[in-house]
Design a protein around this motif. Structure first.
Motif, PDB file in Angstrom:
ATOM      1  N   SER A  67      -0.683  -0.960   0.494  1.00 56.27           N
ATOM      2  CA  SER A  67      -1.372   0.281   0.127  1.00 56.27           C
ATOM      3  C   SER A  67      -1.462   1.211   1.328  1.00 56.27           C
ATOM      4  O   SER A  67      -2.084   0.884   2.340  1.00 56.27           O
ATOM      5  CB  SER A  67      -2.784  -0.041  -0.384  1.00 56.27           C
ATOM      6  OG  SER A  67      -3.583   1.116  -0.431  1.00 56.27           O
ATOM      7  N   GLU A 104      -3.019   1.220 -10.014  1.00 55.42           N
ATOM      8  CA  GLU A 104      -2.627   2.476  -9.365  1.00 55.42           C
ATOM      9  C   GLU A 104      -3.595   3.610  -9.692  1.00 55.42           C
ATOM     10  O   GLU A 104      -3.859   4.478  -8.859  1.00 55.42           O
ATOM     11  CB  GLU A 104      -1.208   2.864  -9.802  1.00 55.42           C
ATOM     12  CG  GLU A 104      -0.109   1.944  -9.295  1.00 55.42           C
ATOM     13  CD  GLU A 104      -0.042   0.626 -10.075  1.00 55.42           C
ATOM     14  OE1 GLU A 104      -0.681   0.536 -11.153  1.00 55.42           O
ATOM     15  OE2 GLU A 104       0.633  -0.302  -9.602  1.00 55.42           O
ATOM     16  N   LEU A 141      -6.649   3.285  -7.453  1.00 51.13           N
ATOM     17  CA  LEU A 141      -6.365   3.694  -6.072  1.00 51.13           C
ATOM     18  C   LEU A 141      -6.216   5.210  -5.951  1.00 51.13           C
ATOM     19  O   LEU A 141      -6.620   5.799  -4.942  1.00 51.13           O
ATOM     20  CB  LEU A 141      -5.103   2.987  -5.573  1.00 51.13           C
ATOM     21  CG  LEU A 141      -5.262   1.517  -5.187  1.00 51.13           C
ATOM     22  CD1 LEU A 141      -3.961   0.961  -4.646  1.00 51.13           C
ATOM     23  CD2 LEU A 141      -6.382   1.321  -4.176  1.00 51.13           C
TER      24      LEU A 141
END
Length: 502
Positions: free
Chosen positions: A405, A317, A320
């Motif tokens: 995502s 995470e 991203l």
């Protein structure tokens, strides 16, 4: 009444249990390893698949997800192209050579030179690619002749599990389409390919449609798994066709994009069609019709490599989030996602992953975003060919881990300049396998009707004109880079091979 869907993937097996309404009653997954004994080789032990499959089904039954006598049928989704060679006693003769294995480039050239591409397309609908099964068979024949002489049966990965469950040697036409042994248009084994390999048809499994019953669980296996009653096993499908069923990609005008280990652009159509340049695969679909498919060998696996090998200990995470803060185009950084070679549109096992455009101003977030964008550009290569062939695409559904995502889906939507939807289910191939089981059981009369009742759109992403324009410019540069670097890829592969034992 319930149905099991077995999704035999590259890194794990996933099994789900659904009822006739499509409700998820339970799911189990078990991982297993891939061996890489040499550069560009990839193998697995089929017994690892079987043990993982047994454990999953037994656990589902022990959890009480349903009564033991309510499971009526089982379907498959399977990693495609893998070679499972068995002797007359059904013993595995050699580790299964996987879809991503690249050792058979010389064998592909030999097959193509023997037939000529036009004839090969006529006989099989496809070109000879290193991932396909026939070149693997030829490799065994040339490099391990004593072992080759012992082969009594050749199966695809999911069909080894079928054999264990039912004792039957069977496959379905969608999975068989990727062997380079099937006459895809006629939906039967190619006599010309069998003659070339000097192989009897009896060595190959019996062909079925994906929703047809191929056998029934044996009493011994039911006792081991904790099941009761007559349980049918249908043909199932190759993972991409099964995944398409799991997205409802069963009619003309609907396409699906898979952001899994590999990346796939998949379009359903009613009649047999073939790209004369064979950039796309021409395969039988699991609904009894046909589909065209472009495959990139490394998609979400690029991000997996980036997270697990390059940035061990850093949360997925976090990476991203950093990528979200990078602008479109990653500050002029482009990533070529050829970490395992490439299939569509280049069919080049020597292709390599590349970052191009790196400067001192680039951050880790820019590099992460460049990976996401590079995979999206690679998928657009296949989408462009669909447009060239005038295959209608009005509705795109996305599946696979990457489809979870929001950032990646936004990038993909704008790179494609097309609305793309995600679904309420993320079961993909396992759901498609279970749906095929429900059709074989007679709960639904057609695959199309089953999908219309069980598959529903969750969220739709819409292109942004400014983002689309920016990505058009970056895609043009991306698309030029392979041709510029191809000679370097080949030279590097040659040096790598010649120095391997030093």
């Amino acid at each position: 009444m319930s149905f099991l869907g077995i999704d035999l993937g590259t890194s794990s097996v996933k099994i789900i249990l659904i009822n006739e309404k499509g409700d998820l009653l339970g799911e189990e997954s078990r991982g297993y390893s891939v061996d890489y004994p040499k550069i560009n080789w990839a193998e697995q032990n089929p017994e690892d698949w079987w043990k993982a499959t047994k454990d999953c089904i037994k656990n589902l039954m022990e959890k009480g997800c349903c009564k033991k006598d309510t499971v009526k049928a089982i379907g498959f989704s399977g990693q495609m192209h893998g070679l499972v060679a068995l002797d007359e006693n059904d013993q595995v003769l050699h580790p299964a050579i996987l879809w991503c294995d690249q050792r058979t480039q010389e064998e592909c050239h030999e097959i193509t030179n023997y037939f000529g591409q036009e004839k090969l397309t006529q006989y099989t609908g496809n070109k000879a690619l290193t991932g396909f099964t026939a070149p693997k068979i030829l490799w065994l024949k040339k490099h391990k002749p004593k072992l080759y002489e012992k082969i009594a049966h050749i199966l695809l990965p999911k069909d080894y599990i079928r054999l264990k469950l039912t004792g039957e040697y069977a496959t379905d036409v969608s999975d068989a389409s990727g062997m380079l042994l099937l006459d895809v248009k006629k939906r039967n084994w190619s006599k010309e390919m069998l003659e070339f390999l000097q192989m009897k048809e009896s060595v190959l499994p019996k062909l079925y449609e994906s929703y047809e019953i191929t056998g029934y669980l044996t009493e011994g296996i039911k006792n081991i798994l904790g099941l009761k009653g007559e349980i049918a096993v249908v043909g199932g499908a190759g993972d991409q066709a099964a995944g398409a069923i799991g997205t409802g990609t069963v009619k003309e005008g609907i396409a699906s994009v898979t952001l899994g280990t590999s990346g796939v652009v998949f379009a359903s159509h009613n009649e047999y069609r073939v790209d004369k340049e064979n950039r796309l695969h021409a395969f039988c679909h699991a609904n009894g019709k046909y589909h065209s498919m472009g495959v990139m060998l490394s998609a979400a696996s690029c991000l997996k490599w980036w997270v697990e090998e390059i940035h061990k200990g850093v949360a997925f995470e976090e990476l991203l989030t950093e990528a979200e803060n990078s602008p479109i185009g990653s500050k002029g950084l482009i990533f070529l996602p050829y970490l395992m070679g490439e299939r569509t549109p280049y069919a080049d096992p020597n292709a390599k992953g590349v970052f191009i455009g790196l400067t001192m101003s680039h951050s880790r977030g820019d590099m992460t975003r460049a990976i996401l964008e590079g995979v999206a550009f690679g998928l657009r290569d296949s989408f462009q060919i669909l447009k060239e062939l005038k295959i209608p695409v009005e509705d795109i559904r996305a599946i696979g881990g990457g489809a979870q995502s929001n950032l990646w889906m936004d990038i993909l939507t704008n790179v494609f300049d097309q609305k793309i939807s995600t679904l309420y289910t993320d079961q993909g191939g396992a759901l498609g396998a279970a749906i095929l089981a429900s059709v074989g059981n007679g709960t639904f009369d057609t695959v199309e009707n089953a999908c219309s009742k069980l598959i529903h759109v969750k969220k739709t992403y819409v292109p942004n004109k400014e983002k689309v324009y920016a990505y058009i410019q970056y895609y043009k540069m991306y698309h030029q880079l392979y041709d510029v670097l191809k000679a370097s890829f080949d030279q590097l592969a040659h040096v790598q091979k010649s120095l391997y034992f030093i």
